[in-house]
Design a protein around this motif. Structure first.
Motif, PDB file in Angstrom:
ATOM      1  N   TRP A 101       0.851  -1.196   0.000  1.00  0.00           N
ATOM      2  CA  TRP A 101       0.000   0.000   0.000  1.00  0.00           C
ATOM      3  C   TRP A 101       0.883   1.241   0.000  1.00  0.00           C
ATOM      4  CZ3 TRP A 101      -2.156   3.096   4.469  1.00  0.00           C
ATOM      5  CH2 TRP A 101      -3.219   3.911   4.066  1.00  0.00           C
ATOM      6  N   THR A 102       1.436   1.527  -1.158  1.00  0.00           N
ATOM      7  CA  THR A 102       2.352   2.649  -1.332  1.00  0.00           C
ATOM      8  C   THR A 102       2.609   2.785  -2.831  1.00  0.00           C
ATOM      9  OG1 THR A 102       4.553   3.502  -0.773  1.00  0.00           O
ATOM     10  CG2 THR A 102       4.380   1.140  -1.101  1.00  0.00           C
ATOM     11  N   ALA A 103       3.258   3.858  -3.229  1.00  0.00           N
ATOM     12  CA  ALA A 103       3.689   3.955  -4.619  1.00  0.00           C
ATOM     13  C   ALA A 103       4.611   2.783  -4.923  1.00  0.00           C
ATOM     14  CB  ALA A 103       4.404   5.273  -4.861  1.00  0.00           C
ATOM     15  N   GLY A 104       4.245   1.986  -5.909  1.00  0.00           N
ATOM     16  CA  GLY A 104       4.947   0.736  -6.193  1.00  0.00           C
ATOM     17  C   GLY A 104       4.134  -0.481  -5.820  1.00  0.00           C
ATOM     18  N   GLY A 105       3.119  -0.300  -4.952  1.00  0.00           N
ATOM     19  CA  GLY A 105       2.216  -1.398  -4.600  1.00  0.00           C
ATOM     20  C   GLY A 105       2.958  -2.570  -3.981  1.00  0.00           C
ATOM     21  N   SER A 106       2.463  -3.762  -4.260  1.00  0.00           N
ATOM     22  CA  SER A 106       3.117  -4.959  -3.724  1.00  0.00           C
ATOM     23  C   SER A 106       4.502  -5.147  -4.312  1.00  0.00           C
ATOM     24  CB  SER A 106       2.248  -6.196  -3.987  1.00  0.00           C
ATOM     25  OG  SER A 106       1.066  -6.151  -3.208  1.00  0.00           O
ATOM     26  N   GLY A 107       4.752  -4.579  -5.483  1.00  0.00           N
ATOM     27  CA  GLY A 107       6.082  -4.644  -6.077  1.00  0.00           C
ATOM     28  C   GLY A 107       7.115  -3.819  -5.327  1.00  0.00           C
ATOM     29  N   ALA A 108       6.653  -2.978  -4.383  1.00  0.00           N
ATOM     30  CA  ALA A 108       7.571  -2.180  -3.567  1.00  0.00           C
ATOM     31  C   ALA A 108       7.888  -2.848  -2.241  1.00  0.00           C
ATOM     32  CB  ALA A 108       6.966  -0.796  -3.311  1.00  0.00           C
TER      33      ALA A 108
END
Length: 550
Positions: free
Chosen positions: A84-91
């Motif tokens: 839950w951030t810029a990048g989503g789960s990929g972050a």
């Protein structure tokens, strides 16, 4: 803003970031990306290759969710959180980059077969430059044990041929940096006609006369409407995109009626076909400290010959887990979800109290020394046949959906998982693992008896965070999204995330999600006739147009 935005993309996760960046640098279209979580810079561990273990325990970058009580887990609820951030789960993930097995795509629609998507993966790899990490004493011992168990050694695991191989998988990092799609396509890019709004909740898509024209959002307590000249694209993920569609009046009639939502399109399939990769981890204690620090060793095989998959298609994934690196942080996240009732878990003070006890435990020297020698073999059900569903809990966009991933509801899934556990036991029993140390700690590592393994699997299963399928694409009437990612029945609305996946690949879905984002950009550029301008950033590889791949 209302008169200047061409495309609104909801979600800056793996798919949304790849889509937005690719579209921005290959055209002069104006693009607004809306992300409900915070900016990545507020949590710099999301940009670091070593930060993944800290992300999982950070409430600022994980959105907590829980499933309903599940029959396949003996009435237990499962944690269903995502980035839950810029990048989503990929972050926040472990940076594993695996496109999947070529046969995984046989069940996808025409135009999405391996020969169609493989060139797009190559484009993605040219940008991310994923690479395998170097072998360690443990990983080499595990590979040698895998060889004696019938696996062949192959590193990378990006070529679409996975069955029967063990090796150091590719990971999307460069030096000390995470190479997520957000990092590569947005954070490091210079895209003046692209704007990113963070900490912004989308309440609904605005649909007028059968066309999506914009979104209604809330940022810092202020609600507003933002309009798109060309398209709204949902890339919020398989647990949020269908929820947003229902809140916007697109979904099953019974759900819309229950919450008095004005129907814009009755589509019973929205929220159906939910599936995920459930997993169990078998823990062992070695004779020395475990010496690898990333999810860098994977294996794939077919363990259940009785299912309908083609004979050479793998159905199970095996990942090797380093307890010294990640167990502490994992327990900070998971222990409160296990010991606290949901009503208490939502209270920060209660979570903090439990986490303080976990931190205190890990300060005990004998426990730290014990954990330093623990490793795990994670058995992942790669091709589940069970299908669950997602529906609204309320008409408030802040409330999580009702989630039922239906783990093990299909009897073949339990048999596959039991066979997978026995296969992992076989690897752990080999001479090389005996030499390293293979004292079993998990109940599932100590028995081959069916009923005992069934009970252990029900108690030990957790998500692998690979939710997909809730807005399935296909040519058939049951699929709400067509192969060019348009939502059928609503103009100007496209879906570009893991929710469109009709059947999950056997591997992690981060790479397939990014691939879907790139293909969405191809389709948009083709259909709108958008052309690069002199100031537009060119892709580092020659992109394939939508007409060539569809």
């Amino acid at each position: 803003m209302e008169n200047t935005i061409d495309f609104i993309i909801v979600g800056a996760g793996s798919a949304g970031s790849a889509l937005a960046g690719e579209l921005a640098r290959r055209s002069d279209a104006t693009i607004l990306v809306i992300e409900s979580g915070p900016a990545a810079e507020r949590n710099p561990e999301t940009l670091s290759a070593d930060g993944f273990k800290y992300c999982f325990a950070n409430d600022n970058v994980m959105r907590d969710r829980f499933s309903e009580k599940l029959t396949g887990l003996n009435g237990r609820s499962a944690y269903q959180g995502t980035g839950w951030t810029a990048g989503g789960s990929g972050a926040v993930n472990g940076m594993v980059y695996t496109p999947g097995d070529a046969k995984d795509f046989n069940s996808w629609p025409a135009g999405w077969q391996w020969q169609d998507v493989s060139p797009v993966f190559k484009r993605l790899e040219a940008e991310l430059q994923p690479q395998a990490r170097e072998a360690t004493g443990f990983t080499q011992a595990a590979i040698d044990a895998g060889n004696l168990s019938g696996f062949a050694h192959k590193d990378g695991l990006m070529d679409g041929d996975l069955k029967g191989f063990i090796g150091h998988n590719a990971m999307n990092y460069q030096g000390d940096k995470r190479q997520s799609s957000y990092q590569v396509y947005l954070h490091q890019a210079n895209l003046p006609h692209l704007e990113l709004m963070t900490e912004t909740l989308v309440h609904r898509v605005l649909i007028e006369d059968g066309k999506a024209v914009g979104v209604e959002v809330e940022q810092y307590g202020r609600r507003q409407r933002i309009y798109a000249n060309k398209e709204v694209i949902l890339a919020a993920g398989a647990l949020e995109t269908p929820k947003l569609l229902m809140l916007s009046g697109v979904g099953p009639a019974t759900v819309l009626d229950q919450f008095s939502i004005e129907p814009k399109l009755i589509q019973p399939a929205i929220g159906q076909n939910l599936h995920d990769h459930p997993n169990v981890c078998m823990f062992f204690r070695g004779k020395q400290k475990t010496d690898f620090g990333y999810p860098q060793l994977y294996a794939f095989d077919r363990v259940n010959a009785l299912t309908a998959l083609p004979a050479e298609q793998p159905d199970t994934c095996f990942a090797f887990f380093s307890a010294p690196i990640t167990l502490h942080q994992s327990m900070l996240r998971m222990v409160p979800t296990i010991v606290l009732p949901k009503i208490l878990y939502r209270q920060k003070a209660a979570r903090t109290a439990v986490r303080s006890l976990v931190n205190l435990a890990f300060k005990i020297s004998p426990l730290r020394r014990f954990v330093d020698q623990i490793y795990g073999i994670v058995v992942i059900l790669g091709k589940p046949e069970s299908r669950g569903s997602l529906t609204l809990r309320s008409s408030d966009a802040r409330d999580q959906a009702i989630i039922n991933p239906a783990y093990y509801e299909h009897p073949d899934d339990l048999l596959t998982m039991i066979n997978g556990v026995k296969r992992a036991q076989q690897i752990a029993s080999q001479t090389q693992m005996q030499a390293w140390g293979n004292q079993p700690l998990s109940a599932g590592a100590k028995t081959t008896e069916f009923s005992a393994l069934k009970q252990w699997i029900a108690s030990a299963t957790m998500t692998t965070f690979h939710f997909c399928g809730t807005c399935m694409m296909g040519d058939n009437d049951d699929a709400p999204v067509n192969p060019r990612l348009h939502l059928k029945g609503i103009d100007g609305l496209r879906i570009a995330d893991a929710s469109v996946i009709p059947e999950v690949p056997v591997s992690a879905i981060n790479a397939p999600s990014m691939m879907i984002g790139l293909r969405a950009a191809d389709f948009i550029l083709d259909e709108h006739g958008l052309q690069p301008t002199a100031s537009t950033h060119e892709s580092s590889s020659t992109p394939q147009t939508a007409s060539e791949t569809a």
